[in-house]
Write a protein that holds these residues in place. Structure first.
Motif, PDB file in Angstrom:
ATOM      1  N   TYR A 260      -0.626 -43.817  11.888  1.00 46.84           N
ATOM      2  CA  TYR A 260       0.788 -43.164  11.917  1.00 46.84           C
ATOM      3  C   TYR A 260       1.013 -42.474  10.780  1.00 46.84           C
ATOM      4  O   TYR A 260       0.480 -42.914   9.615  1.00 46.84           O
ATOM      5  N   LYS A 261       1.840 -41.245  10.860  1.00 47.31           N
ATOM      6  CA  LYS A 261       2.080 -40.598   9.754  1.00 47.31           C
ATOM      7  C   LYS A 261       3.151 -41.070   9.122  1.00 47.31           C
ATOM      8  O   LYS A 261       3.188 -41.084   7.856  1.00 47.31           O
ATOM      9  N   GLU A 262       4.227 -41.623   9.832  1.00 46.84           N
ATOM     10  CA  GLU A 262       5.527 -42.080   9.368  1.00 46.84           C
ATOM     11  C   GLU A 262       5.361 -43.409   8.702  1.00 46.84           C
ATOM     12  O   GLU A 262       4.900 -44.408   9.415  1.00 46.84           O
TER      13      GLU A 262
ATOM     14  N   GLU B 294      -0.859 -39.518  13.392  1.00 44.50           N
ATOM     15  CA  GLU B 294      -1.737 -38.712  12.504  1.00 44.50           C
ATOM     16  C   GLU B 294      -3.229 -38.640  13.269  1.00 44.50           C
ATOM     17  O   GLU B 294      -3.703 -37.449  13.096  1.00 44.50           O
TER      18      GLU B 294
ATOM     19  N   ARG C  90       3.736 -39.162  24.136  1.00 46.90           N
ATOM     20  CA  ARG C  90       5.298 -39.275  23.985  1.00 46.90           C
ATOM     21  C   ARG C  90       5.427 -39.488  22.276  1.00 46.90           C
ATOM     22  O   ARG C  90       6.696 -38.878  21.915  1.00 46.90           O
ATOM     23  N   ASN C  91       4.677 -40.027  21.568  1.00 46.28           N
ATOM     24  CA  ASN C  91       5.013 -40.316  20.430  1.00 46.28           C
ATOM     25  C   ASN C  91       3.816 -39.407  19.333  1.00 46.28           C
ATOM     26  O   ASN C  91       3.714 -39.833  18.304  1.00 46.28           O
ATOM     27  N   LYS C  92       3.518 -38.390  19.911  1.00 46.28           N
ATOM     28  CA  LYS C  92       2.493 -37.648  19.000  1.00 46.28           C
ATOM     29  C   LYS C  92       2.735 -37.063  17.724  1.00 46.28           C
ATOM     30  O   LYS C  92       1.836 -37.026  16.886  1.00 46.28           O
ATOM     31  N   LYS C  93       4.146 -36.892  17.680  1.00 48.41           N
ATOM     32  CA  LYS C  93       4.676 -36.346  16.407  1.00 48.41           C
ATOM     33  C   LYS C  93       4.537 -37.265  15.138  1.00 48.41           C
ATOM     34  O   LYS C  93       4.614 -36.692  14.138  1.00 48.41           O
ATOM     35  N   LYS C  94       4.522 -38.790  15.592  1.00 50.00           N
ATOM     36  CA  LYS C  94       4.633 -39.687  14.586  1.00 50.00           C
ATOM     37  C   LYS C  94       2.948 -40.299  14.404  1.00 50.00           C
ATOM     38  O   LYS C  94       2.826 -41.081  13.428  1.00 50.00           O
TER      39      LYS C  94
END
Length: 315
Positions: A242-244, A292, A286-290
């Protein structure tokens, strides 16, 4: 080296006609949930597999069989002495236990001790509880890598196998000894883990360490060639990074299913079912923005409902 980020791990492997994890308190039977018939494997078993592979690759590992100077198996306290700085270790080795208990470690020696311990890759991965007779030298680290208990993706069947031993049952006897053991005809096991970025900052776990962990888990499972584990095959390994900071989806293992159209206890091979990955793929999208990155390793014999690697390449 960069500190490891928060990530989730899914790891599937299988075994035919063996015992994935015997219970020493129950005749070494494979662990089975009496309500569901599902085979259960402890996280300790998986960590032991990983450590064995790391030792074979000559990594420094704290939790391993070592001997004291008098030839006995070392306990945690004695193993810890190996990582003291040389002057203090030399001093301790000449002392009795009562004398050691009167020693108080200095702040400089303690920092060196902590630094030496963290050179062990298993401590950076799994943490430790390390007691000591030296005043102030007890260490405790929560491991960044935590696995839940593994479980089979179908009910299993317990088989009792009986046979004869190689030697006589006693002096002056002509009859050989009898033996019996419990095995499973088949079990497809699902492990789920989380890599905690907060704990990684304390133990010094790096992204490189995580890559080593994943590779050791895959190959260590295959290299565990003992009488009850020979034939273990890694089938699927997914790592979602994850990025976040502090974010993760959770329970990704529940997003995959093993579909079979026969009784679960009758499953005997990976080809008897299809692994369904569509729900997992949809969840990650669905969670791809978070997210990496998603790392995937697949065994060629595994049948899946979608080509998940190609699906992610196209997103």
């Amino acid at each position: 080296m960069s500190i490891a980020k928060r990530s989730e791990v899914i790891f599937l492997y299988d075994l035919s006609w063996g015992n994935p994890n015997g219970d020493p308190n129950d005749d070494n039977k494979p662990r089975i949930d009496s309500e569901t018939g599902v085979n259960v494997v402890t996280d300790v078993r998986l960590k032991r597999t990983i450590r064995d592979e790391l030792i074979a690759r000559n990594y420094e590992v704290l939790v391993r069989d070592t001997k004291t100077d008098d030839g006995f198996l070392a306990d945690g306290k004695h193993r810890g002495y190996d990582f003291l700085n040389e002057p203090l270790k030399s001093k301790i080795n000449r002392m009795s236990k009562k004398e050691i208990e009167k020693v108080k470690i200095s702040l400089d020696d303690l920092e060196q001790f902590k630094s030496n311990i963290k050179k062990c890759i298993d401590i950076r991965l799994f943490g430790c509880v390390l007691p000591s007779d030296i005043n102030g030298a007890n260490l405790q680290y929560t491991g960044p890598v935590q696995f839940k208990m593994g479980y089979s993706m179908h009910p299993v069947k317990l088989e009792l196998v009986k046979g004869t031993g190689a030697f006589a049952s006693g002096e002056g006897k002509d009859q050989k000894t009898f033996r019996q053991e419990y095995i499973l005809p088949y079990s497809l096991i699902n492990f789920y883990g989380v890599i905690n970025d907060r704990a990684a900052e304390i133990t010094g776990l790096s992204e490189e360490d995580v890559n080593i962990l994943l590779d050791a888990m895959w190959h260590g499972t295959k290299n565990l060639i003992t009488r009850t584990k020979a034939g273990q095959v890694p089938r699927l390994l997914i790592n979602v990074t994850y990025k976040e900071k502090d974010f993760y989806i959770g329970e990704l293992d529940k997003k995959i299913k093993f579909f079979y159209d026969i009784a679960g206890e009758s499953v005997r091979a990976i080809k008897d079912g299809i692994l369904q990955l569509q729900d997992l793929k949809d969840c990650l999208v669905r969670n791809k923005k978070k997210i990496e990155k998603v790392s995937i390793r697949l065994d060629s014999e595994l049948k899946t409902d979608i080509d998940i690697v190609e699906e992610f390449k196209n997103i």
